[in-house]
Design an enzyme around this catalytic site. Sequence first.
Site, PDB file in Angstrom:
ATOM      1  N   HIS A 160      30.473 -26.412 -21.338  1.00 26.77           N
ATOM      2  CA  HIS A 160      29.415 -26.674 -21.822  1.00 26.77           C
ATOM      3  C   HIS A 160      28.472 -28.685 -21.510  1.00 26.77           C
ATOM      4  O   HIS A 160      29.292 -29.303 -20.211  1.00 26.77           O
ATOM      5  CB  HIS A 160      30.290 -26.965 -23.042  1.00 26.77           C
ATOM      6  CG  HIS A 160      30.364 -26.579 -24.231  1.00 26.77           C
ATOM      7  ND1 HIS A 160      31.080 -25.301 -23.387  1.00 26.77           N
ATOM      8  CD2 HIS A 160      29.893 -26.299 -25.361  1.00 26.77           C
ATOM      9  CE1 HIS A 160      31.491 -24.962 -24.947  1.00 26.77           C
ATOM     10  NE2 HIS A 160      30.624 -25.558 -25.660  1.00 26.77           N
ATOM     11  N   LYS A 184      29.413 -31.750 -37.234  1.00 24.40           N
ATOM     12  CA  LYS A 184      27.941 -31.850 -38.060  1.00 24.40           C
ATOM     13  C   LYS A 184      27.792 -31.531 -38.938  1.00 24.40           C
ATOM     14  O   LYS A 184      27.223 -31.996 -39.722  1.00 24.40           O
ATOM     15  CB  LYS A 184      27.513 -31.267 -36.389  1.00 24.40           C
ATOM     16  CG  LYS A 184      25.633 -31.116 -36.433  1.00 24.40           C
ATOM     17  CD  LYS A 184      25.181 -31.128 -35.546  1.00 24.40           C
ATOM     18  CE  LYS A 184      25.401 -29.275 -35.054  1.00 24.40           C
ATOM     19  NZ  LYS A 184      24.029 -29.199 -35.835  1.00 24.40           N
TER      20      LYS A 184
END
Length: 893
Positions: free
Chosen positions: A133, A562
């Site tokens: 990532h 999120k």
Amino acid sequence: MAQPPSPPLAPISQNPDIRYLGRVLGDVIRAHDGAAVYERIEAIRSASVERHRGERRDLGLSDLGLDEATAFLRGFMLFSMLANLAEDRQGVAAEAGATLADAIANLGAEGVDAAAIAALLADALVVPVLTAHPTEVRRKSMIDHRNRIAALLRLRDGGATETAGGEPIDAAIAGEVALLWQTRPLRRERLVVADEIETVVAWLRDVFMPVVPLLQARWRRALGAAPAPFLRLGSWVGGDRDGNPFVDAETLALALARQAEAALGQYLEWLHALGAELSISTELADVPADVLALADASGDEGRARADEPYRRAVTGIYSRLAATHAALVGRPAPRAPMRGAPAYADPQALAADLRVLQAGLASAASGQLGQHGRLAGLIVAVESFGFHLATLDMRQNSDVHERVIADLLRGAGVDPDYLALDEAERVAVLRAELAHPRLLATPLAEFSDETRKELAIVRAAASARARYGAGAVTTWIVSKADSVSDLLEVLVLLKEAGLWRPGRDGAPPECPVMPVPLFETIGDLERAPSVMADFFAIPEMAALARARGHQEVMVGYSDSNKDGGYLTSVWSLNVATAALAPVFAAAGVRLQLFHGRGGAVGRGGGSAFQAILAQPHGTVAGRIRITEQGEVIAAKYGTVDGAAANLEAMAAATVRASLAPPTIGAGDNARFRAAMAEMSAAAFADYRGLVYETPGFREFFRQVTPIAEIGELKIGSRPPSRTASDRIEDLRAIPWVFSWAQARIMLPGWYGVGAALAGDIGLLREMHAAWPFFRTALANLEMVLAKSDLGIGRRYLALARDRAAGTAIFDRIAGGWHAAHDGLLAVTGQSRLLEHSPGLDASIRLRLPYVEPLNLLQLELLARRRAGESDPRIADGIALSINAIATALRNSG
């Protein structure tokens, strides 16, 4: 005449390493770039420190030319990097009770006996899973210099005055800092998957391989007997193709080939050293017959070693392993072996030969040599890492799977429009295919490029398992999983490579690769228990899971945050995992959780030790996997000592969480959970109202944060967004969190919590005192609030095109921050943030004078670039400021 030493580029601190390294850095800057550059940087530093003491001082940033700005950014970035190293050495982040010995002692005090601990460890599994990532902004070269400085400081601690090469220690440290100063901090080319593979293999080989045997030896002493190795390694690098079009069958094959080369190469080095040590002579010691047989079969007929059977046996083992290296890697081993030695068929055969040597040493005299360090460590390594080093997970989005299955079913004439079927119809079609030995991929049909790519991947996985061993590939993660068909589709694809075999004559089906659902959004987490209940309701799926002994479920912190904000994310994860436990118990299957955590709190970051201890009672059960991403890898595992401490903390927390009695009674648990559900609902409504329902919020976010510039960083191989859309829903969680952190607003880590903490203060204080989950959630929240700075964040409003609309949105954000801040202080009984955490408070306060000028200069450069200035030094300065701020804050995304 020699110049006097430079004053340290750091405020006076209780950490002598910070003063020392700051002074060295100052000397290096002055020596290499001149007194004027050094004095300019020092003037900014001094003025910023005084500003944080309450004095009104102009930092002088507007007077910097672009070249001076670059030097300033590099200087502050490197000081932050060296301060991080100093704090790591001092143990600022060390946690009480985070060793296995501590866990054993605490469990003993709670009435858990040694037999229960031994039984748990006999089938335990603790796996850090390294991913690519893109949150590590530093180049690997910078990290390598940092690690060499750490090694030199350890020599200095031990009283050494010079290196092995005869260079004075202080001069060697200064030399490494000088190399850091002259190393380009920014990547010129975007990373490709092969680069990410090389980076993760270096971590696995240089840090994890030596640490795991070290910990196993420590745990043998703590337990009084050696546990079966339960600490294993995992990786996604080369197998995670969710949203990354550059991961394919070739990268999967490359990743496992490089991992095998690293593992076998390290084993050969250790064997070479072992041969030099095992000089036991038959003239002075009795040697068991099986050791003599290994020696006689070695082909080593050197007369000088005729009476040294252990050395001769090691020569034979080395020769066989060298032949294995040649067979699996395709290149000869570094040292020439005896000719004609057969390769080892598998790691178990190698371990068996090593155990013969260990048993021989243990049989002599009092058994003093039975745990010979290098030999015992090599055995642990072989049993832990095999020939594959780390298990490589495959991951893909469920949307891709269903398109590929539809293409295969159409091409094979089974179903012309699978995508039009409802869930029950899909399950029926998939179960029928799994019961049938026929393959779908016929050469007579035309398939899409996507289908051919997925088939190549699964075939590469089957080939890797045959080549490197069963541990090479064991798991297929299904992103965006929300139904049983999402899991069955993976099994049908595995069947295409011969990895699924239908059950026959009452025997369960066989599949060595486990499909693992990844539940990410708030809705996915809510549906997780029912999806798994439906999965186990299929007889062949329940039989498969019972035969394996466990079934893994992955829970994602990033997208749930999120989607619903910090508090609702962590609460939804807790609720989902707690609800999964009875589903698994009813099915007679052991639950294994895989936690997809990032570095920042907005992506599940924070103390892994406390996070594991805060899991719902009964959900850990001795088995856990946790992702380690980006900057977290270097921060936690940058040195052998740091890696050992962090891995042991993970293991200790797993043991303690699995066996400790509940910390709160059933009545309090029900009362607290009911209150938490109401708090989560309030936080969710507040967060969604701001992020997804406020007109203009998307434009505000993209204008006042460096989200566009972060997307241009060359720090990863995968695109920053899943699609070309600019919707927040389609943005990856990493740049979402990363961009808010750069602007020091850090909204994903706290927004909505203020609305949640507006309730019964007495109950909230009771929950904080008694409930590990709530205490850990607030501790992570507090750290984010302390690192945020809305005064700096408000300055980024200068980038908003509509200042009035931007100000209205920011005022709402500020109100949420103050509500969260005031609520947290009221619940924890503090007069200021981190009052009860002086170590962390000092760490953050040390950084604040260095971060503010970085933000102010970043803001100026952003404004100039967005106004149309095209000087490439502006773009480089922005990228360097992002790097420097991320380094200073210690977590990026």
